[in-house]
Scaffold this motif. Structure first.
Motif, PDB file in Angstrom:
ATOM      1  N   SER A  12      67.327 -35.220  29.098  1.00 24.72           N
ATOM      2  CA  SER A  12      68.404 -35.163  30.091  1.00 24.72           C
ATOM      3  C   SER A  12      69.284 -36.411  30.013  1.00 24.72           C
ATOM      4  O   SER A  12      70.509 -36.309  30.122  1.00 24.72           O
ATOM      5  CB  SER A  12      67.839 -34.983  31.501  1.00 24.72           C
ATOM      6  OG  SER A  12      67.091 -36.111  31.879  1.00 24.72           O
ATOM      7  N   TYR A  13      68.695 -37.586  29.796  1.00 23.26           N
ATOM      8  CA  TYR A  13      69.509 -38.798  29.624  1.00 23.26           C
ATOM      9  C   TYR A  13      70.396 -38.690  28.385  1.00 23.26           C
ATOM     10  O   TYR A  13      71.560 -39.084  28.399  1.00 23.26           O
ATOM     11  CB  TYR A  13      68.628 -40.034  29.512  1.00 23.26           C
ATOM     12  CG  TYR A  13      68.030 -40.493  30.818  1.00 23.26           C
ATOM     13  CD1 TYR A  13      68.503 -40.013  32.035  1.00 23.26           C
ATOM     14  CD2 TYR A  13      66.996 -41.418  30.841  1.00 23.26           C
ATOM     15  CE1 TYR A  13      67.950 -40.438  33.225  1.00 23.26           C
ATOM     16  CE2 TYR A  13      66.444 -41.852  32.029  1.00 23.26           C
ATOM     17  CZ  TYR A  13      66.926 -41.349  33.223  1.00 23.26           C
ATOM     18  OH  TYR A  13      66.396 -41.781  34.401  1.00 23.26           O
ATOM     19  N   LEU A  15      71.502 -35.918  27.050  1.00 21.54           N
ATOM     20  CA  LEU A  15      72.536 -34.928  27.359  1.00 21.54           C
ATOM     21  C   LEU A  15      73.615 -35.524  28.254  1.00 21.54           C
ATOM     22  O   LEU A  15      74.808 -35.288  28.031  1.00 21.54           O
ATOM     23  CB  LEU A  15      71.883 -33.718  28.026  1.00 21.54           C
ATOM     24  CG  LEU A  15      72.677 -32.437  28.053  1.00 21.54           C
ATOM     25  CD1 LEU A  15      72.959 -31.963  26.639  1.00 21.54           C
ATOM     26  CD2 LEU A  15      71.907 -31.380  28.811  1.00 21.54           C
ATOM     27  N   PHE A  16      73.223 -36.320  29.253  1.00 21.14           N
ATOM     28  CA  PHE A  16      74.206 -36.985  30.118  1.00 21.14           C
ATOM     29  C   PHE A  16      75.073 -37.947  29.304  1.00 21.14           C
ATOM     30  O   PHE A  16      76.276 -38.038  29.514  1.00 21.14           O
ATOM     31  CB  PHE A  16      73.520 -37.746  31.247  1.00 21.14           C
ATOM     32  CG  PHE A  16      72.774 -36.876  32.205  1.00 21.14           C
ATOM     33  CD1 PHE A  16      73.083 -35.545  32.384  1.00 21.14           C
ATOM     34  CD2 PHE A  16      71.726 -37.404  32.938  1.00 21.14           C
ATOM     35  CE1 PHE A  16      72.393 -34.753  33.274  1.00 21.14           C
ATOM     36  CE2 PHE A  16      71.027 -36.625  33.838  1.00 21.14           C
ATOM     37  CZ  PHE A  16      71.356 -35.296  33.999  1.00 21.14           C
ATOM     38  N   PHE A  17      74.459 -38.664  28.368  1.00 19.32           N
ATOM     39  CA  PHE A  17      75.220 -39.573  27.519  1.00 19.32           C
ATOM     40  C   PHE A  17      76.219 -38.802  26.649  1.00 19.32           C
ATOM     41  O   PHE A  17      77.365 -39.231  26.484  1.00 19.32           O
ATOM     42  CB  PHE A  17      74.277 -40.389  26.634  1.00 19.32           C
ATOM     43  CG  PHE A  17      74.997 -41.196  25.604  1.00 19.32           C
ATOM     44  CD1 PHE A  17      75.702 -42.335  25.965  1.00 19.32           C
ATOM     45  CD2 PHE A  17      74.990 -40.808  24.277  1.00 19.32           C
ATOM     46  CE1 PHE A  17      76.378 -43.089  25.018  1.00 19.32           C
ATOM     47  CE2 PHE A  17      75.661 -41.544  23.318  1.00 19.32           C
ATOM     48  CZ  PHE A  17      76.367 -42.683  23.696  1.00 19.32           C
ATOM     49  N   PHE A  19      77.640 -35.900  27.331  1.00 20.78           N
ATOM     50  CA  PHE A  19      78.729 -35.426  28.193  1.00 20.78           C
ATOM     51  C   PHE A  19      79.673 -36.563  28.556  1.00 20.78           C
ATOM     52  O   PHE A  19      80.896 -36.396  28.553  1.00 20.78           O
ATOM     53  CB  PHE A  19      78.180 -34.786  29.464  1.00 20.78           C
ATOM     54  CG  PHE A  19      77.507 -33.460  29.237  1.00 20.78           C
ATOM     55  CD1 PHE A  19      77.867 -32.644  28.188  1.00 20.78           C
ATOM     56  CD2 PHE A  19      76.506 -33.034  30.087  1.00 20.78           C
ATOM     57  CE1 PHE A  19      77.258 -31.422  27.983  1.00 20.78           C
ATOM     58  CE2 PHE A  19      75.898 -31.816  29.902  1.00 20.78           C
ATOM     59  CZ  PHE A  19      76.271 -31.003  28.848  1.00 20.78           C
ATOM     60  N   LEU A  20      79.125 -37.718  28.879  1.00 18.64           N
ATOM     61  CA  LEU A  20      79.957 -38.868  29.219  1.00 18.64           C
ATOM     62  C   LEU A  20      80.784 -39.323  28.024  1.00 18.64           C
ATOM     63  O   LEU A  20      81.985 -39.563  28.155  1.00 18.64           O
ATOM     64  CB  LEU A  20      79.083 -40.019  29.716  1.00 18.64           C
ATOM     65  CG  LEU A  20      79.813 -41.311  30.071  1.00 18.64           C
ATOM     66  CD1 LEU A  20      80.676 -41.095  31.305  1.00 18.64           C
ATOM     67  CD2 LEU A  20      78.826 -42.426  30.285  1.00 18.64           C
TER      68      LEU A  20
END
Length: 58
Positions: A12-13, A15-17, A19-20
């Motif tokens: 999840s981290y 994936l968040f990176f 997207f950012l």
């Protein structure tokens, strides 16, 4: 007994990176191409003027 929490958190981290990074990439790319400048709305008004001047089909 295995702990399956860490792989899902790392995923999840990551994936968040992604997207950012993707959002920032397209934001700075659009800044560089002038989509947020003072003449950003000129294309819309030019399109609307073209519609008014177009001959009507009968």
């Amino acid at each position: 007994m295995n702990d399956y929490t860490y792989p899902s958190i790392f995923f999840s981290y990551f994936l968040f990176f992604l997207f950012l990074a993707g959002g920032l990439f397209f934001f700075f790319r659009s800044l560089r191409h002038g989509y947020f400048g003072p003449a950003a709305e000129d294309v819309k008004y030019r399109m609307l003027e073209d519609d008014e001047e177009a001959p009507r089909a009968r």
